[in-house]
Design a protein around this motif. Sequence first.
Motif, mmCIF file in Angstrom:
data_model
loop_
_atom_site.group_PDB
_atom_site.id
_atom_site.type_symbol
_atom_site.label_atom_id
_atom_site.label_comp_id
_atom_site.label_asym_id
_atom_site.label_seq_id
_atom_site.Cartn_x
_atom_site.Cartn_y
_atom_site.Cartn_z
ATOM 1 N N ALA A 91 0.802 -1.199 -0.126
ATOM 2 C CA ALA A 91 -0.045 -0.065 0.029
ATOM 3 C C ALA A 91 0.822 1.259 0.078
ATOM 4 C CB ALA A 91 -0.817 -0.007 1.259
ATOM 5 N N PHE A 92 1.884 1.284 0.832
ATOM 6 C CA PHE A 92 2.970 2.367 0.733
ATOM 7 C C PHE A 92 3.558 2.655 -0.543
ATOM 8 C CE2 PHE A 92 7.162 4.119 0.947
ATOM 9 C CZ PHE A 92 6.879 5.112 2.025
ATOM 10 N N ALA A 93 3.734 1.476 -1.433
ATOM 11 C CA ALA A 93 4.551 1.676 -2.570
ATOM 12 C C ALA A 93 3.391 2.327 -3.572
ATOM 13 C CB ALA A 93 4.783 0.229 -2.975
ATOM 14 N N THR A 111 5.140 3.524 -6.829
ATOM 15 C CA THR A 111 5.898 2.319 -7.412
ATOM 16 C C THR A 111 5.304 1.312 -7.030
ATOM 17 O OG1 THR A 111 8.406 1.718 -7.257
ATOM 18 C CG2 THR A 111 7.274 2.708 -5.349
ATOM 19 N N THR A 112 6.144 0.099 -7.087
ATOM 20 C CA THR A 112 5.596 -1.256 -6.777
ATOM 21 C C THR A 112 6.553 -1.809 -5.341
ATOM 22 O OG1 THR A 112 7.372 -2.426 -8.035
ATOM 23 C CG2 THR A 112 5.135 -1.745 -9.098
ATOM 24 N N GLU A 113 5.784 -2.687 -4.792
ATOM 25 C CA GLU A 113 6.589 -3.250 -3.528
ATOM 26 C C GLU A 113 7.988 -3.963 -3.843
ATOM 27 O OE1 GLU A 113 5.731 -6.486 0.084
ATOM 28 O OE2 GLU A 113 4.410 -5.983 -1.458
ATOM 29 N N PRO A 128 13.243 7.220 -15.584
ATOM 30 C CA PRO A 128 11.782 6.880 -15.371
ATOM 31 C C PRO A 128 11.401 5.308 -15.435
ATOM 32 C CG PRO A 128 11.992 7.807 -17.423
ATOM 33 C CD PRO A 128 13.386 7.928 -16.540
ATOM 34 N N TRP A 129 12.365 4.405 -15.051
ATOM 35 C CA TRP A 129 12.093 3.240 -14.888
ATOM 36 C C TRP A 129 12.185 2.411 -13.426
ATOM 37 C CZ3 TRP A 129 11.099 0.987 -19.554
ATOM 38 C CH2 TRP A 129 11.271 1.748 -20.650
ATOM 39 N N LYS A 151 8.342 1.067 -17.064
ATOM 40 C CA LYS A 151 7.997 2.251 -17.022
ATOM 41 C C LYS A 151 7.519 2.741 -15.523
ATOM 42 C CE LYS A 151 8.978 5.719 -19.215
ATOM 43 N NZ LYS A 151 8.427 6.086 -20.158
ATOM 44 N N SER A 152 7.954 3.908 -15.022
ATOM 45 C CA SER A 152 7.711 4.235 -13.430
ATOM 46 C C SER A 152 6.223 4.803 -13.695
ATOM 47 C CB SER A 152 8.542 4.959 -13.040
ATOM 48 O OG SER A 152 9.777 4.683 -12.531
#
Length: 287
Positions: free
Chosen positions: A24-26, A31-33, A256-257, A286-287
């Motif tokens: 959830a924070f990510a 971004t992703t965990e 941006p990755w 891509k972010s």
Amino acid sequence: MIGTLNALVDLVERNLSESIDVAAFARKHGTTEYHLRRMFSALARMPLSEYARRRRMTLAGADLAAGDPNLLDVAVRYGYGSVEAFGRAFRSVHGTGPAEVRRHGGPLSTQPMLRFRLSVEGSTPMDVTITHKPEFVLAGHAAQVPLIHEGVNPHIQRHIAGIAPGEHARLKALGDTDPAGILAVTAEVEPDAPEGSMLTYLHGVAVNAATALPDDLDTIRLEAGAWAVFSSRGPFPEALQQLWAATATEWFPSNPWRLRPGPSMLRYLELTDTYASCELWLPVEKS
């Protein structure tokens, strides 16, 4: 990314008595965990879970050294349901039991609160190419080996030495897509795996998804996606390990990755006992 990691450290500090929702924070920080845990581990040189455990035990040790009389109260305060579980975690960090620290005040092993900063001093020059590949397969000979962060991994060396010399020629003949040649593939690594964790190492080649393969080979099928290809030249294995760290400290924070789940692939262009020229392939999005 540096700001996000510092916010994550602050979140850990505010929730030392309970687990945090890293996924959830990510998402909240765009971004992703998976990427967040990989970046934390690469920069902190320890998994997020290990850092949180060490911070809990640092503060618990201070409470006990200050004379807190009730071990169960201290255990519960830092998220443990029993004195026994708390004692095991405490001893794994400090090398001594909580009762001894309460009586004698130590010895204690302290984990300072982390703070990440972006520095360009001593930066590692990197040649990077982004390439998009359709679905493909890695085929070769796999083994389970422990993760080792620094130096040559002797378990991987033994695995490679056990492969018949003629097998390398057969594998090279099977390879029909990039990255070309024999590859050193690291797969099934948890995003914040501590040193010593088991991973899959595959010594093999890349082949097109439709290529027929012999039944005696281990395979890893990879979905279509983008790959960041980093070039490295220098002393072996130090230059490669420094490159991996530099992707986390310098390249990902300023591009941006982000990492996506998948194996890392190493293609050696030149290799001696002391020097290597190679390509490091990392799966990205891509972010």
